[in-house]
Design a protein around this motif. Structure first.
Motif, PDB file in Angstrom:
ATOM      1  N   VAL A 103      -3.354   2.521  -8.253  1.00 28.65           N
ATOM      2  CA  VAL A 103      -4.516   1.936  -7.581  1.00 28.65           C
ATOM      3  C   VAL A 103      -4.178   0.511  -7.148  1.00 28.65           C
ATOM      4  O   VAL A 103      -3.590  -0.261  -7.914  1.00 28.65           O
ATOM      5  CB  VAL A 103      -5.734   1.920  -8.524  1.00 28.65           C
ATOM      6  CG1 VAL A 103      -6.919   1.214  -7.872  1.00 28.65           C
ATOM      7  CG2 VAL A 103      -6.116   3.326  -8.947  1.00 28.65           C
ATOM      8  N   THR A 120      -2.161   4.697   4.685  1.00 24.55           N
ATOM      9  CA  THR A 120      -1.034   4.982   3.784  1.00 24.55           C
ATOM     10  C   THR A 120      -1.329   6.058   2.748  1.00 24.55           C
ATOM     11  O   THR A 120      -0.403   6.572   2.113  1.00 24.55           O
ATOM     12  CB  THR A 120      -0.620   3.706   3.032  1.00 24.55           C
ATOM     13  OG1 THR A 120      -1.746   3.227   2.267  1.00 24.55           O
ATOM     14  CG2 THR A 120      -0.178   2.621   4.001  1.00 24.55           C
ATOM     15  N   ALA A 132       0.849   4.100  -2.963  1.00 22.22           N
ATOM     16  CA  ALA A 132       0.612   5.513  -2.666  1.00 22.22           C
ATOM     17  C   ALA A 132       1.735   6.376  -3.238  1.00 22.22           C
ATOM     18  O   ALA A 132       1.474   7.428  -3.845  1.00 22.22           O
ATOM     19  CB  ALA A 132       0.495   5.718  -1.158  1.00 22.22           C
ATOM     20  N   ALA A 134      -5.558   1.472   3.313  1.00 21.18           N
ATOM     21  CA  ALA A 134      -5.602   2.575   2.344  1.00 21.18           C
ATOM     22  C   ALA A 134      -5.617   3.920   3.060  1.00 21.18           C
ATOM     23  O   ALA A 134      -4.889   4.853   2.689  1.00 21.18           O
ATOM     24  CB  ALA A 134      -6.812   2.423   1.438  1.00 21.18           C
ATOM     25  N   ARG A 135      -6.448   4.032   4.077  1.00 24.07           N
ATOM     26  CA  ARG A 135      -6.524   5.302   4.813  1.00 24.07           C
ATOM     27  C   ARG A 135      -5.212   5.593   5.532  1.00 24.07           C
ATOM     28  O   ARG A 135      -4.765   6.743   5.603  1.00 24.07           O
ATOM     29  CB  ARG A 135      -7.687   5.249   5.812  1.00 24.07           C
ATOM     30  CG  ARG A 135      -9.066   5.130   5.158  1.00 24.07           C
ATOM     31  CD  ARG A 135     -10.181   5.262   6.173  1.00 24.07           C
ATOM     32  NE  ARG A 135     -11.491   5.013   5.564  1.00 24.07           N
ATOM     33  CZ  ARG A 135     -12.178   3.888   5.712  1.00 24.07           C
ATOM     34  NH1 ARG A 135     -11.690   2.898   6.468  1.00 24.07           N
ATOM     35  NH2 ARG A 135     -13.354   3.731   5.128  1.00 24.07           N
ATOM     36  N   GLN A 165     -11.209   8.128  -2.495  1.00 23.99           N
ATOM     37  CA  GLN A 165      -9.964   7.363  -2.356  1.00 23.99           C
ATOM     38  C   GLN A 165     -10.223   5.859  -2.393  1.00 23.99           C
ATOM     39  O   GLN A 165      -9.426   5.091  -2.932  1.00 23.99           O
ATOM     40  CB  GLN A 165      -9.282   7.735  -1.029  1.00 23.99           C
ATOM     41  CG  GLN A 165      -8.013   6.953  -0.752  1.00 23.99           C
ATOM     42  CD  GLN A 165      -7.533   7.098   0.680  1.00 23.99           C
ATOM     43  OE1 GLN A 165      -8.181   7.743   1.498  1.00 23.99           O
ATOM     44  NE2 GLN A 165      -6.395   6.503   0.995  1.00 23.99           N
ATOM     45  N   ILE A 166     -11.339   5.429  -1.828  1.00 22.23           N
ATOM     46  CA  ILE A 166     -11.694   4.011  -1.795  1.00 22.23           C
ATOM     47  C   ILE A 166     -12.949   3.817  -2.637  1.00 22.23           C
ATOM     48  O   ILE A 166     -13.972   4.465  -2.405  1.00 22.23           O
ATOM     49  CB  ILE A 166     -11.923   3.533  -0.350  1.00 22.23           C
ATOM     50  CG1 ILE A 166     -10.670   3.769   0.493  1.00 22.23           C
ATOM     51  CG2 ILE A 166     -12.293   2.049  -0.334  1.00 22.23           C
ATOM     52  CD1 ILE A 166     -10.859   3.524   1.974  1.00 22.23           C
ATOM     53  N   PHE A 219       0.832  -1.200   0.000  1.00 23.67           N
ATOM     54  CA  PHE A 219       0.000   0.000   0.000  1.00 23.67           C
ATOM     55  C   PHE A 219       0.874   1.260   0.000  1.00 23.67           C
ATOM     56  O   PHE A 219       0.550   2.250  -0.682  1.00 23.67           O
ATOM     57  CB  PHE A 219      -0.948  -0.006   1.199  1.00 23.67           C
ATOM     58  CG  PHE A 219      -2.216  -0.776   0.961  1.00 23.67           C
ATOM     59  CD1 PHE A 219      -3.374  -0.126   0.560  1.00 23.67           C
ATOM     60  CD2 PHE A 219      -2.263  -2.151   1.141  1.00 23.67           C
ATOM     61  CE1 PHE A 219      -4.553  -0.819   0.339  1.00 23.67           C
ATOM     62  CE2 PHE A 219      -3.436  -2.865   0.921  1.00 23.67           C
ATOM     63  CZ  PHE A 219      -4.588  -2.199   0.512  1.00 23.67           C
ATOM     64  N   ALA A 274      -3.047   5.381   0.051  1.00 20.70           N
ATOM     65  CA  ALA A 274      -3.154   4.710  -1.247  1.00 20.70           C
ATOM     66  C   ALA A 274      -4.591   4.702  -1.741  1.00 20.70           C
ATOM     67  O   ALA A 274      -5.536   4.725  -0.948  1.00 20.70           O
ATOM     68  CB  ALA A 274      -2.632   3.279  -1.135  1.00 20.70           C
ATOM     69  N   ARG A 275      -4.754   4.642  -3.048  1.00 17.51           N
ATOM     70  CA  ARG A 275      -6.077   4.472  -3.640  1.00 17.51           C
ATOM     71  C   ARG A 275      -6.398   2.990  -3.681  1.00 17.51           C
ATOM     72  O   ARG A 275      -5.585   2.174  -4.127  1.00 17.51           O
ATOM     73  CB  ARG A 275      -6.122   5.067  -5.041  1.00 17.51           C
ATOM     74  CG  ARG A 275      -5.799   6.557  -5.065  1.00 17.51           C
ATOM     75  CD  ARG A 275      -6.479   7.269  -6.197  1.00 17.51           C
ATOM     76  NE  ARG A 275      -7.926   7.136  -6.126  1.00 17.51           N
ATOM     77  CZ  ARG A 275      -8.753   7.760  -6.962  1.00 17.51           C
ATOM     78  NH1 ARG A 275      -8.284   8.518  -7.915  1.00 17.51           N
ATOM     79  NH2 ARG A 275     -10.055   7.587  -6.858  1.00 17.51           N
ATOM     80  N   LEU A 276      -7.585   2.643  -3.231  1.00 20.11           N
ATOM     81  CA  LEU A 276      -8.019   1.249  -3.142  1.00 20.11           C
ATOM     82  C   LEU A 276      -9.286   1.055  -3.958  1.00 20.11           C
ATOM     83  O   LEU A 276     -10.244   1.834  -3.818  1.00 20.11           O
ATOM     84  CB  LEU A 276      -8.279   0.875  -1.678  1.00 20.11           C
ATOM     85  CG  LEU A 276      -8.991  -0.460  -1.419  1.00 20.11           C
ATOM     86  CD1 LEU A 276      -8.110  -1.642  -1.834  1.00 20.11           C
ATOM     87  CD2 LEU A 276      -9.380  -0.577   0.064  1.00 20.11           C
TER      88      LEU A 276
END
Length: 456
Positions: A182, A236, A177, A233-234, A265-266, A173, A238-240
């Motif tokens: 993704v 780091t 990011a 995801a939250r 983002q998710i 993740f 990152a887009r999930l």
């Protein structure tokens, strides 16, 4: 690649529909002409004219979740046969998953698949690299412009690609990011699934009836894994993108209804199978609709359908996963999971438009616009001047019934057999080439590699 004009069709694009014409020059949409604005006959005197009266002109459908089985599993399917099925279904671009043989977890394996696609794919293509517990260096070395993202299996449906070490998950993740990629995640908790399988086998024998499949691959297994992925995801940034979401509980826990066009983002993908079937259908279709995650309750199906319009679902994919019919025999333990769906995904969703489940404008958003936006696809996914001429033309009130004879996938069967559709895919155009014209296939050209800009 000729120059041509598609005229008099109903163009559906970016939230509206209107009668108009498209001018295609050297594979690019050169001009969009609305009704009432004439076409300069002199300027386009050398262009071929295709009449689309009474047809709907859509941006080419993008299926971001397929398993075309090549290399290594070509007794089930291969890039040639499944891209043919895609063309018959109006799909102009696809993203293939990494659980082939060899798995797409090294640069060498990725290059092998890319070469196969250049030679064999009739429509546009890209391949997900797969994450493992120990291949972070490979993932970080990738040219981000040629991959849609990172495929992460957080469940046991994967052929030894399960990532179950928390440290590895964090690194994956964090890497995604940093590189603005993704993470597309299959979310099911393996320990819960294994415990459920053990318990059901003790009660029902070594191969429980397929009706037990949604009890074994349960709502709890999905919730546990999806919530973990969302937390990572939250944490780091990152887009999930949660693949093939299957439960109302996951939707309510992770996704808030929204009418915004901005993707959060998710995000979540719903598959055609989870939108069409529920646990009552095991009685008639048996293991033909066995897939992972399992098709569950009718209330889950209803929640997914509602999520198409309220913003909880961002994309529709197929998880197209052919198996030979012999491999689909058995129950919850022995029958293989997965079904071929790419040829019938668009007609199926158009039937849902007729039923009032979603609008045709929303269908285009979920099956073309949002896949392009979410993964940063360059120059595709919209009907815009300067974009690649990836176009799908469909006709309403052309009822037809799925028979074995019309199935293009190599496996030769479909859970849609016997179903009647109101819409027919008439033309599939990739890069300005008619791959399907008036329902007839041309194999004269090949699709292109999809390019990405993840900073968009």
């Amino acid at each position: 690649m000729g120059n041509f004009i598609i005229q008099n069709g109903i163009i559906v694009n970016e939230g509206r529909q209107f009668v108009g014409s498209l001018v295609v020059t050297n594979g690019i949409i050169a001009k969009i002409i609305t009704e009432g604005n004439g076409i300069d006959a002199g300027k386009y005197s050398n262009y071929d004219i295709y009449d689309a009266k009474d047809c709907y002109i859509l941006p080419g459908i993008i299926d971001t979740h397929v398993h075309f089985r090549e290399p290594g599993l070509t007794h089930k399917a291969d890039i040639s046969t499944e891209s043919r099925a895609a063309a018959f279904g109006g799909v102009t671009s696809y993203f293939d998953m990494p659980n082939t043989n060899p798995q797409t977890t090294t640069l060498e394996a990725l290059r092998e698949k890319q070469e196969l696609a250049r030679e064999k794919s009739l429509v546009n293509w890209s391949f997900f690299p797969g994450a493992t517990n120990d291949n972070i260096e490979f993932l970080e070395s990738m040219d981000a412009s040629e991959i849609p993202g990172i495929k992460l299996f957080m469940g046991s449906s994967t052929g030894n690609m399960l990532v179950d070490k928390y440290g590895s998950l964090i690194k994956i993740f964090q890497s995604a990011a940093k590189n603005e990629l993704v993470v597309m995640a299959h979310c099911e908790d393996t320990e819960i699934i294994n415990a459920n399988m053990k318990k059901i086998k003790e009660q029902m024998g070594d191969d429980p009836d397929v009706m037990f499949h949604p009890i074994i691959r349960s709502e709890e297994a999905c919730m546990e894994s999806s919530c973990l992925a969302a937390s990572l995801a939250r944490q780091t940034g990152a887009r999930l993108h949660i693949a093939h979401i299957s439960t109302e509980a996951e939707l309510n826990a992770i996704f808030s209804p929204t009418l915004s066009d901005d993707l959060p983002q998710i995000t979540a993908e719903a598959t055609v199978a989870h939108l069409m079937f529920d646990n009552n259908d095991y009685r008639t279709l048996g293991a033909r609709i066995k897939c992972n995650p399992a098709i569950k309750k009718s209330s889950d199906k209803d929640a997914l359908r509602k999520g198409l319009m309220n913003g909880q679902i961002s994309t529709i994919g197929t998880d197209h996963a052919p198996h030979c019919i012999e491999e689909k025999q058995g129950g919850a333990a022995k029958a293989m999971s997965g079904m071929p769906m790419i040829q019938f995904s668009l007609p199926t969703m158009l039937n849902l438009v007729d039923e009032g489940v979603l609008t045709i404008e929303k269908l285009v958003t979920l099956m073309a616009h949002n896949p392009a936006k979410l993964f940063g696809i360059v120059g595709r996914g919209f009907i815009r001047e300067g974009y690649k001429a990836d176009i799908t033309i469909v006709k309403l009130q052309s009822p037809w019934t799925v028979t074995k004879d019309c199935i293009q996938s190599k496996c030769g069967w479909s859970p849609m057999e016997g179903r009647t559709f109101n819409w027919q895919v008439r033309d599939t155009i990739c890069n300005g080439n008619f791959v399907l014209r008036n329902g007839k296939l041309s194999e004269q050209t090949k699709g292109e590699q999809i390019k990405f800009n993840h900073n968009k």
